[in-house]
Design an enzyme around this catalytic site. Structure first.
Site, PDB file in Angstrom:
ATOM      1  N   ASP A  83       0.807  -1.217   0.000  1.00 51.06           N
ATOM      2  CA  ASP A  83       0.000   0.000   0.000  1.00 51.06           C
ATOM      3  C   ASP A  83       0.839   1.267   0.000  1.00 51.06           C
ATOM      4  O   ASP A  83       0.533   2.235  -0.713  1.00 51.06           O
ATOM      5  CB  ASP A  83      -0.977  -0.005   1.184  1.00 51.06           C
ATOM      6  CG  ASP A  83      -0.299  -0.173   2.536  1.00 51.06           C
ATOM      7  OD1 ASP A  83       0.902  -0.517   2.565  1.00 51.06           O
ATOM      8  OD2 ASP A  83      -0.986   0.022   3.566  1.00 51.06           O
ATOM      9  N   THR A 107      11.236   4.238   5.734  1.00 53.24           N
ATOM     10  CA  THR A 107      10.561   2.953   5.595  1.00 53.24           C
ATOM     11  C   THR A 107       9.065   3.202   5.664  1.00 53.24           C
ATOM     12  O   THR A 107       8.617   4.299   6.026  1.00 53.24           O
ATOM     13  CB  THR A 107      11.009   1.977   6.705  1.00 53.24           C
ATOM     14  OG1 THR A 107      10.480   0.673   6.430  1.00 53.24           O
ATOM     15  CG2 THR A 107      10.534   2.444   8.075  1.00 53.24           C
ATOM     16  N   HIS A 155     -27.018  -1.820  47.911  1.00 52.34           N
ATOM     17  CA  HIS A 155     -27.357  -3.238  47.705  1.00 52.34           C
ATOM     18  C   HIS A 155     -28.686  -3.397  46.958  1.00 52.34           C
ATOM     19  O   HIS A 155     -29.343  -4.436  47.062  1.00 52.34           O
ATOM     20  CB  HIS A 155     -27.427  -3.994  49.037  1.00 52.34           C
ATOM     21  CG  HIS A 155     -26.263  -3.741  49.930  1.00 52.34           C
ATOM     22  ND1 HIS A 155     -25.055  -4.385  49.786  1.00 52.34           N
ATOM     23  CD2 HIS A 155     -26.101  -2.872  50.965  1.00 52.34           C
ATOM     24  CE1 HIS A 155     -24.207  -3.951  50.694  1.00 52.34           C
ATOM     25  NE2 HIS A 155     -24.809  -3.019  51.414  1.00 52.34           N
ATOM     26  N   SER A 287     -42.448   1.382  21.398  1.00 52.43           N
ATOM     27  CA  SER A 287     -42.599  -0.034  21.089  1.00 52.43           C
ATOM     28  C   SER A 287     -43.534  -0.185  19.905  1.00 52.43           C
ATOM     29  O   SER A 287     -44.541   0.523  19.798  1.00 52.43           O
ATOM     30  CB  SER A 287     -43.165  -0.782  22.304  1.00 52.43           C
ATOM     31  OG  SER A 287     -43.584  -2.093  21.940  1.00 52.43           O
TER      32      SER A 287
END
Length: 483
Positions: A83, A107, A155, A287
């Site tokens: 590429d 590179t 909790h 819904s």
């Protein structure tokens, strides 16, 4: 319509912003490669290499890749199976005076990796003001409702009262952590530009070009880094920048994803209680079957995308750990997916958070009804203490309250009726000494402690300080959802 017979990534088609899509787009990617080639050629010329000014100008005039050049590059990549070299050839056709010096000493990772670092930086810079806006919106909401009592939960069970604003301050606090994490990660990135390092990180090719002049090689590294908008190049790299950087970047996004799922879950619970709702548009359908539904679809989507975002961390960790020596290419394909999609996902979460925070609706009457169901039990300690102040035995007061509480609890649990403990207290002569004080003893506002002060302190100190650098974030407005 084009593309209807191909898979469409919903992050692009449904969820995230155009500006974040552009950061990781092919045009920006390849145009950034070209800009990096300009930086390299410019810097090499400045350090004495024979590169003409005309060649530089020709490169600059074609930095933005044209539509027609994509096809040229695709043909070249198919032929060359590479590429970067396909785009070197394509760019050289557009700037023939520079074709001979293009990519001199570099590179492939000079353009691919440096470009990726630029994309990560730019993507973080897009996320930060959006997150600041969300924090600002939630801070306004918290201040508005700083003193509105609501039932707290530990909790999953009713606990001491808090306020709507105080609960929101928990979300704000976590988002401030995310803001700091994103800022730190962005600032760290500015110190680790790959720069010009050659094929295995030794800079041997550039040392050859500059006839063994180490100072010029270092100067080239510094020049390209500054031109790219970074502060310092990394001293030691392999062929690539360390994939450890990807781990750190994705970890801060993963942490933000967890925050999103947490906030979305809280809003969904509160919507289930009918205490708070996300925005619901006039013609929105909750819904297809149950017309009355007002589903918290935005918060559900936030949880869903936050959960996906949390899973990208593993991609980066495993890719970094699997690298061999100076580099291996098994990092390429996965990074093409995980890096862009993690940022697109984070951007989509911020779009949702902004939209939700801009229009949350609170229902005080419902909140009060839930308080009324539990507050009488919470007020029993206040009642006992008030009786003791009037000279009544603490143990005798405790026993009287215990009996009435159990009777009222049975009415609630076994008969499904409202909590009538206060009425029982009012009808029991034992409590006559504190009857006139009963309203004050059971006023929800006396059970919220320092909630209003905590909210004000958080917003006026930490939030104000954190957002100062982002200016008037309210000018950004509410985010519009695509679907």
């Amino acid at each position: 319509m084009a593309g209807l017979d191909q898979y469409q990534n919903p992050l692009n088609s449904r969820y995230c912003s155009k500006e974040m899509q552009y950061v990781f787009s092919p045009r920006n990617r390849f145009s950034t490669w070209r800009q990096l080639w300009v930086y390299l050629a410019e810097s090499e010329r400045e350090l004495g290499l024979e590169i003409s000014e005309e060649a530089i100008q020709q490169l600059k005039s074609h930095v933005r890749i044209a539509d027609s050049e994509f096809e040229t590059a695709a043909i070249e990549e198919k032929r060359r199976r590479h590429d970067v070299m396909a785009h070197v050839h394509t760019y050289g056709l557009a700037a023939p005076l520079a074709a001979g010096i293009l990519h001199w000493g570099a590179t492939s990772c000079y353009v691919t990796d440096n470009a990726d670092l630029i994309f990560l930086r730019d993507a973080l810079n897009l996320l930060l003001p959006k997150l600041a806006t969300v924090i600002s919106l939630l801070s306004d909401f918290a201040i508005k409702h700083k003193a509105l009592p609501c039932l707290g939960y530990t909790h999953g069970q009713p606990a001491q009262l808090v306020t709507v604003g105080k609960r929101t301050s928990l979300w704000i606090t976590d988002l401030l952590y995310d803001l700091r994490n994103l800022e730190r990660t962005r600032d760290d990135l500015l110190q680790v530009f790959r720069g010009v390092k050659g094929t295995t990180g030794t800079q041997a090719s550039f040392l050859t070009i500059f006839k063994g002049d180490h100072l010029k090689v270092e100067a080239l590294d510094e020049l390209v880094t500054k031109k790219a908008g970074f502060e310092e190049p990394e001293i030691s790299t392999s062929q690539t920048y360390s994939r450890k950087i990807d781990v750190d970047v994705l970890h801060c996004l993963v942490s933000f994803g967890a925050t999103c799922e947490r906030i979305g879950g809280d809003i969904r619970h509160l919507a289930m209680f009918k205490e708070l709702e996300e925005p619901f548009e006039a013609e929105q359908i909750g819904s297809s079957a149950m017309a009355y539904k007002r589903n918290p679809m935005r918060s559900e989507r936030l949880c869903s995308l936050g959960r996906k975002l949390r899973n990208f961390g593993g991609d980066a960790e495993q890719t970094y750990a699997a690298q061999w020596l100076e580099r291996s290419l098994d990092d390429s394909a996965i990074r093409r997916i995980s890096l862009p999609e993690s940022f697109l996902c984070a951007d989509a979460c911020l779009q949702l958070l902004n939209n939700i925070s801009s229009g949350m609706v609170v229902y005080p009457a419902v909140i009060q009804r839930r308080i009324n169901a539990e507050l009488p039990f919470m007020a029993t300690e206040n009642i006992i203490m008030a009786l003791v102040e009037k000279g009544v035995s603490r143990q005798e007061a405790h026993e009287q309250i215990r009996v009435l509480s159990h009777e009222s609890g049975a009415v609630v649990k076994q008969e499904g009726k409202d909590n009538d403990l206060i009425e029982r207290v009012k009808n029991n002569a034992f409590f006559d000494p504190i009857i006139k004080d009963l309203d004050a003893l059971t006023d929800p506002r006396t059970f919220i402690g320092r909630c209003p002060e905590i909210v004000e302190k958080l917003v006026n100190t930490k939030v104000k300080k954190a957002l100062m650098k982002y200016g008037d974030v309210k000018l950004n407005g509410a985010a519009e959802l695509h679907v």
